[in-house]
Design a protein around this motif. Structure first.
Motif, mmCIF file in Angstrom:
data_model
loop_
_atom_site.group_PDB
_atom_site.id
_atom_site.type_symbol
_atom_site.label_atom_id
_atom_site.label_comp_id
_atom_site.label_asym_id
_atom_site.label_seq_id
_atom_site.Cartn_x
_atom_site.Cartn_y
_atom_site.Cartn_z
ATOM 1 N N ASN A 31 0.841 -1.144 -0.010
ATOM 2 C CA ASN A 31 0.064 0.012 -0.251
ATOM 3 C C ASN A 31 1.021 1.200 0.116
ATOM 4 O O ASN A 31 2.198 1.217 0.351
ATOM 5 N N LEU A 32 0.151 2.323 -0.104
ATOM 6 C CA LEU A 32 1.215 3.748 -0.300
ATOM 7 C C LEU A 32 1.821 3.944 1.058
ATOM 8 O O LEU A 32 2.966 4.582 1.035
ATOM 9 N N GLU A 33 1.119 3.510 2.198
ATOM 10 C CA GLU A 33 1.785 3.775 3.602
ATOM 11 C C GLU A 33 3.348 2.795 3.413
ATOM 12 O O GLU A 33 4.402 3.613 4.032
ATOM 13 N N ASP A 34 3.226 1.834 2.820
ATOM 14 C CA ASP A 34 4.627 0.892 2.717
ATOM 15 C C ASP A 34 5.613 1.810 1.788
ATOM 16 O O ASP A 34 6.758 1.791 2.189
ATOM 17 N N ILE A 35 4.987 2.138 0.843
ATOM 18 C CA ILE A 35 5.782 2.933 -0.270
ATOM 19 C C ILE A 35 6.458 3.920 0.152
ATOM 20 O O ILE A 35 7.662 4.241 0.057
ATOM 21 N N ALA A 36 5.750 4.623 1.137
ATOM 22 C CA ALA A 36 6.263 5.977 1.614
ATOM 23 C C ALA A 36 7.504 5.836 2.859
ATOM 24 O O ALA A 36 8.230 6.580 3.212
ATOM 25 N N ASN A 37 7.589 4.592 3.017
ATOM 26 C CA ASN A 37 8.844 4.082 4.022
ATOM 27 C C ASN A 37 10.065 3.795 3.316
ATOM 28 O O ASN A 37 11.139 3.557 3.911
ATOM 29 N N ILE A 38 10.100 3.880 1.936
ATOM 30 C CA ILE A 38 11.358 3.661 1.141
ATOM 31 C C ILE A 38 11.672 4.994 0.555
ATOM 32 O O ILE A 38 10.899 5.880 0.207
ATOM 33 N N ARG A 39 13.023 4.956 -0.079
ATOM 34 C CA ARG A 39 13.360 5.948 -0.622
ATOM 35 C C ARG A 39 13.132 5.895 -1.996
ATOM 36 O O ARG A 39 13.131 4.504 -2.624
ATOM 37 N N GLU A 40 13.232 6.992 -2.990
ATOM 38 C CA GLU A 40 12.754 6.602 -4.320
ATOM 39 C C GLU A 40 14.044 5.896 -5.096
ATOM 40 O O GLU A 40 13.468 4.857 -6.160
ATOM 41 N N ASP A 41 15.066 6.262 -4.601
ATOM 42 C CA ASP A 41 16.109 5.507 -5.347
ATOM 43 C C ASP A 41 16.303 3.931 -5.020
ATOM 44 O O ASP A 41 16.612 3.187 -5.882
ATOM 45 N N GLU A 42 15.410 3.597 -3.659
ATOM 46 C CA GLU A 42 15.580 2.156 -3.635
ATOM 47 C C GLU A 42 14.488 1.670 -4.428
ATOM 48 O O GLU A 42 14.586 0.402 -4.768
ATOM 49 N N LEU A 43 13.418 2.162 -4.468
ATOM 50 C CA LEU A 43 12.363 1.953 -5.241
ATOM 51 C C LEU A 43 12.615 1.673 -6.799
ATOM 52 O O LEU A 43 12.053 0.672 -7.344
#
Length: 71
Positions: A31-43
């Motif tokens: 979910n978006l809350e999970d995604i908000a916990n990682i950096r864009e470069d990691e994604l």
């Protein structure tokens, strides 16, 4: 037997390609809350995540008042 996840468990924004969806769920980002916990470069390191997916996720995060984690 494989069970499908309910919409409550998997709340990824629409418009993501199937490879992007698989990359996110495979990394445990449901979910978006999970995604908000990682950096864009990691994604961006996830196989299946391209520029379109990053932009789609950025916009969805902003709509919820969230953003990628800071460096």
């Amino acid at each position: 037997m494989v069970q499908k996840q309910s919409n409550q468990e998997n709340e990824l924004p629409g418009g993501l390609s199937k490879p992007a969806q698989r990359a996110l769920t495979g990394a445990g980002l449901l979910n978006l809350e999970d995604i908000a916990n990682i950096r864009e470069d990691e994604l961006k390191k996830l196989h299946g995540i391209g520029p379109h997916a990053v932009e789609t996720l950025r916009q969805a995060l902003q709509e919820k008042g969230l953003s990628f984690a800071k460096k």
